[in-house]
Design a protein around this motif. Structure first.
Motif, short mmCIF file in Angstrom:
data_model
loop_
_atom_site.label_atom_id
_atom_site.label_comp_id
_atom_site.label_asym_id
_atom_site.label_seq_id
_atom_site.Cartn_x
_atom_site.Cartn_y
_atom_site.Cartn_z
N GLY A 19 0.85 -1.18 0.00
CA GLY A 19 0.00 0.00 0.00
C GLY A 19 0.88 1.23 0.00
N CYS A 56 1.80 5.00 0.28
CA CYS A 56 1.16 6.05 1.08
C CYS A 56 1.60 7.44 0.65
CB CYS A 56 1.51 5.86 2.55
SG CYS A 56 1.05 4.25 3.22
N ASP A 73 -3.45 9.68 1.56
CA ASP A 73 -4.04 8.71 0.64
C ASP A 73 -3.19 7.45 0.67
OD1 ASP A 73 -5.76 7.63 -1.20
OD2 ASP A 73 -4.90 8.65 -2.94
N CYS A 120 -2.69 3.82 -1.80
CA CYS A 120 -3.08 3.12 -3.04
C CYS A 120 -2.45 1.74 -3.04
CB CYS A 120 -2.61 3.92 -4.25
SG CYS A 120 -3.17 3.24 -5.82
N GLU A 121 -3.27 0.73 -3.12
CA GLU A 121 -2.79 -0.66 -3.11
C GLU A 121 -2.20 -1.00 -4.47
OE1 GLU A 121 -2.23 -4.20 -0.86
OE2 GLU A 121 -3.04 -2.27 -0.26
N ARG A 122 -0.91 -1.33 -4.46
CA ARG A 122 -0.22 -1.79 -5.66
C ARG A 122 0.12 -3.26 -5.47
NH1 ARG A 122 -1.83 2.04 -9.04
NH2 ARG A 122 -1.08 4.12 -8.49
N GLU A 127 0.23 -2.93 -13.55
CA GLU A 127 -1.13 -3.42 -13.33
C GLU A 127 -1.54 -4.43 -14.39
OE1 GLU A 127 -3.65 -0.02 -13.10
OE2 GLU A 127 -2.92 0.58 -11.12
N SER A 181 -7.81 -0.09 1.34
CA SER A 181 -8.78 0.58 0.47
C SER A 181 -9.89 1.23 1.28
CB SER A 181 -9.36 -0.42 -0.54
OG SER A 181 -8.35 -0.94 -1.37
N GLY A 201 -8.52 4.27 2.88
CA GLY A 201 -8.46 5.33 1.87
C GLY A 201 -9.80 6.00 1.65
N LYS A 252 -10.76 10.03 2.26
CA LYS A 252 -11.37 10.89 1.23
C LYS A 252 -12.68 11.51 1.71
CE LYS A 252 -9.43 8.73 -2.94
NZ LYS A 252 -8.48 7.81 -2.29
#
Length: 308
Positions: A168, A170, A180, A182-184, A198, A252, A255, A259
């Motif tokens: 994740g 950050c 935020d 974001c899961e990679r 991806e 997620s 996150g 938001k």
């Protein structure tokens, strides 16, 4: 305020090996990585351990890990199963993959009633990380926002030479709070740095100094209601689009809360090297690291009194 608990996501333990008893120990006394995490957690102040496991592995888990740890801390078990779904939902035919980390924590809703930390069973985090998260859990409490926390690691300290990893990534603000995440799911060392993909074709560089989540979180119990409220919406989309593979990722949900302005997550930064056995060749690296830590006096030669 109630004492913080430690939740260990262990439902997937042994999946790469064919069973718990096939996992190679990381020291001469038969200890696994999870033993060192628990040792560090107890030293930091945690007194209650909640293991998330599957019923299929229950007997082996208690024999290999749980019965030993129950001599030193209060132990509870939670079972993550594929069919643990909201009313009105049924398990898609042929689905075998677990529903993910968010679902794992949601399975704990009946045993958690206070602040808690979350870790992966097969990751080595270091003693400093457990002390930071325990101290933060003792301080933090919800106010106008949910007050959560996480221990972040420098990406280059979490990569393996033997393949790709999921992290994740950050983004933080100037005050040390998470903006935020974001899961990679596919990051690896590449061209002297790091990159993610991806589709397996296009690679996007990512700074090796990025702060990433290794799923060491500190939550107030309010996260459980949010996980529950959002799970059905996740399932609606997952079953329609990716019924076999979609996962309900804990980062997620965090996150989404960020938001929406519902949560504030303090990022506690660790400079330590992360260790884990993502791939078989990683095992040699972990064994050497554990022995080095023992030589430095970070751990006694025998962690527990009943070791061989």
């Amino acid at each position: 305020m109630k004492e913080p608990s430690l939740v260990i996501m262990a439902a997937g333990m042994g999946s790469r090996y064919g069973g718990l008893k096939q996992i190679d120990p990381v020291d001469s006394h038969g200890n696994l990585i999870i033993d060192f995490s628990i040792y560090d957690a107890l030293k930091a102040g945690f007194k209650k351990i909640i293991f998330i496991i599957t019923r299929r592995l229950e007997a082996d888990f208690k024999e290999v890990i749980g019965d030993r740890i129950s001599q030193y801390a209060k132990v509870e078990y939670v079972y993550q199963s594929l069919d643990a779904l909201p009313e009105g939902y049924t398990l898609p035919a042929e689905r075998e993959k677990p529903w993910g980390t968010g679902h794992a924590i949601l399975c704990c809703e009946n045993v958690i009633d206070g602040p808690f930390a979350v870790i992966n069973a097969d990751d080595y985090y270091g003693a400093h990380a457990f002390q930071m998260i325990y101290d933060e859990l003792c301080r933090q409490s919800d106010d106008s926002k949910y007050r959560h926390s996480m221990v972040g690691y420098i990406l280059e300290n979490t990569l393996t030479e033997n393949g790709h990893v999921a992290r994740g990534v950050c983004e933080t603000d100037g005050g040390g709070y998470l903006k935020d995440i974001c899961e990679r799911t596919h990051i690896e060392k590449r061209n002297g740095g790091a990159a993610y993909t991806e589709d397996g074709q296009t690679w996007v560089p990512v700074s090796s100094q990025s702060i990433v989540s290794m799923n060491l979180w500190g939550f107030s119990p309010s996260i459980l209601a949010e996980l529950k409220a959002r799970f059905a919406k996740f399932l609606d989309k997952a079953i329609a689009e990716k019924a076999m593979k979609a996962e309900y990722f804990l980062p997620s949900v965090v996150g989404e809360l960020l938001k929406e302005g519902k949560a504030a997550v303090r990022v506690l930064c660790s400079q330590d090297q992360w260790y884990g056995v993502t791939y078989r060749p990683d095992h040699t690296v972990v064994v050497a690291a554990i022995q080095r830590f023992k030589d430095l006096g970070f751990y006694p030669d025998k962690l527990w009194g009943n070791e061989q």
